[in-house]
Scaffold this motif. Structure first.
Motif, PDB file in Angstrom:
ATOM      1  N   VAL A   6     -18.299 -18.863  -1.934  1.00  0.00           N
ATOM      2  CA  VAL A   6     -18.482 -17.408  -1.910  1.00  0.00           C
ATOM      3  C   VAL A   6     -17.534 -16.767  -0.904  1.00  0.00           C
ATOM      4  O   VAL A   6     -16.907 -15.731  -1.189  1.00  0.00           O
ATOM      5  N   LEU A   7     -17.406 -17.388   0.269  1.00  0.00           N
ATOM      6  CA  LEU A   7     -16.505 -16.854   1.291  1.00  0.00           C
ATOM      7  C   LEU A   7     -15.070 -16.818   0.779  1.00  0.00           C
ATOM      8  O   LEU A   7     -14.377 -15.799   0.910  1.00  0.00           O
ATOM      9  N   LEU A   8     -14.614 -17.913   0.185  1.00  0.00           N
ATOM     10  CA  LEU A   8     -13.246 -17.966  -0.331  1.00  0.00           C
ATOM     11  C   LEU A   8     -13.043 -16.949  -1.456  1.00  0.00           C
ATOM     12  O   LEU A   8     -11.987 -16.303  -1.541  1.00  0.00           O
ATOM     13  N   PHE A   9     -14.050 -16.793  -2.314  1.00  0.00           N
ATOM     14  CA  PHE A   9     -13.961 -15.820  -3.405  1.00  0.00           C
ATOM     15  C   PHE A   9     -13.808 -14.406  -2.854  1.00  0.00           C
ATOM     16  O   PHE A   9     -12.975 -13.624  -3.318  1.00  0.00           O
ATOM     17  N   MET A  48      -3.143 -23.782  -2.534  1.00  0.00           N
ATOM     18  CA  MET A  48      -4.379 -23.840  -1.748  1.00  0.00           C
ATOM     19  C   MET A  48      -4.864 -25.275  -1.560  1.00  0.00           C
ATOM     20  O   MET A  48      -5.307 -25.651  -0.468  1.00  0.00           O
ATOM     21  N   VAL A  49      -4.771 -26.085  -2.611  1.00  0.00           N
ATOM     22  CA  VAL A  49      -5.205 -27.484  -2.502  1.00  0.00           C
ATOM     23  C   VAL A  49      -4.290 -28.240  -1.543  1.00  0.00           C
ATOM     24  O   VAL A  49      -4.758 -29.013  -0.695  1.00  0.00           O
ATOM     25  N   ALA A 118      -6.196 -19.563   6.104  1.00  0.00           N
ATOM     26  CA  ALA A 118      -6.825 -19.691   7.426  1.00  0.00           C
ATOM     27  C   ALA A 118      -8.263 -20.186   7.296  1.00  0.00           C
ATOM     28  O   ALA A 118      -8.714 -21.024   8.084  1.00  0.00           O
ATOM     29  N   VAL A 119      -8.984 -19.688   6.295  1.00  0.00           N
ATOM     30  CA  VAL A 119     -10.363 -20.147   6.069  1.00  0.00           C
ATOM     31  C   VAL A 119     -10.374 -21.627   5.690  1.00  0.00           C
ATOM     32  O   VAL A 119     -11.217 -22.402   6.167  1.00  0.00           O
ATOM     33  N   GLU A 120      -9.437 -22.040   4.845  1.00  0.00           N
ATOM     34  CA  GLU A 120      -9.341 -23.451   4.477  1.00  0.00           C
ATOM     35  C   GLU A 120      -9.101 -24.330   5.696  1.00  0.00           C
ATOM     36  O   GLU A 120      -9.742 -25.375   5.872  1.00  0.00           O
TER      37      GLU A 120
END
Length: 199
Positions: A6-9, A48-49, A118-120
């Protein structure tokens, strides 16, 4: 995994990106637009991966601590969220594209932007052993974004520009709160690191 997805979305802001995607594709043959969207989404996913697994080694090589990452990620996310809530005509988020876009700006930064990366990095730096969950979260969030962006024209027709704008403002306000929490968490972890043992 659900909370991370949800955060990434939210950070990828698919509803807010719909007008940007449509504007960037205005010079593209309508028969190729769906192909271009799918291609750019796949590129963004691969970026992203790759960053999910390589990013932590980059941090280690540059000696960037988790608190620094959390604080800087919060600042970046806060700046983006504020621009979502209070867009400035002098500094629009949209980029002008005169030909068929490739990599920039659809894949990067519209989907795989600095706040997402940054979140990743933050997720992997805190609990790297949970990488299957983080990979699943990235995949689920990306799928959600892909569906929304692919239906962009239809959603704009149904919701209208005002509806999209209202939803973008709402998502921006949620991201402001998330950004502040990231910033405060970074400060808290920094204080724990510098606090003398037994204090």
């Amino acid at each position: 995994m659900g909370a991370a997805a949800v955060l990434l979305f939210l950070v990828m802001d698919p509803l807010g990106n719909i007008p940007f995607f449509l504007a960037a594709l205005k010079h593209v043959d309508p028969a190729r637009q769906n192909f271009v969207i799918r291609r750019e989404l796949v590129i963004a996913y691969l970026v992203m991966v790759a960053f999910l697994f390589v990013g932590q080694f980059m941090l280690a090589a540059m000696h960037i601590s988790e608190p620094a990452l959390s604080i800087s990620g919060g600042v970046i996310l806060f700046l983006i969220a504020v621009r979502m809530v209070f867009p400035s005509p002098e500094r629009p988020l949209q980029e002008d594209v005169d030909s068929e876009p490739f990599l920039v700006p659809l894949a990067i930064p519209y989907v795989a932007g600095p706040s997402v990366l940054a979140v990743e990095l933050l997720l992997m730096s805190r609990e790297p052993q949970r990488w299957p969950e983080w990979l699943g979260a990235v995949t689920v969030a990306w799928l959600g974004v892909a569906i929304v962006v692919s239906l962009g024209a239809k959603l704009r027709h149904v919701l209208g520009q005002r509806g999209l704008t209202a939803l973008e403002r709402l998502m921006g306000m949620v991201l402001v709160a998330i950004a502040v929490q990231m910033f405060l968490t970074g400060i808290e972890r920094f204080i724990v690191l510098i606090r003398p043992a037994g204090a």
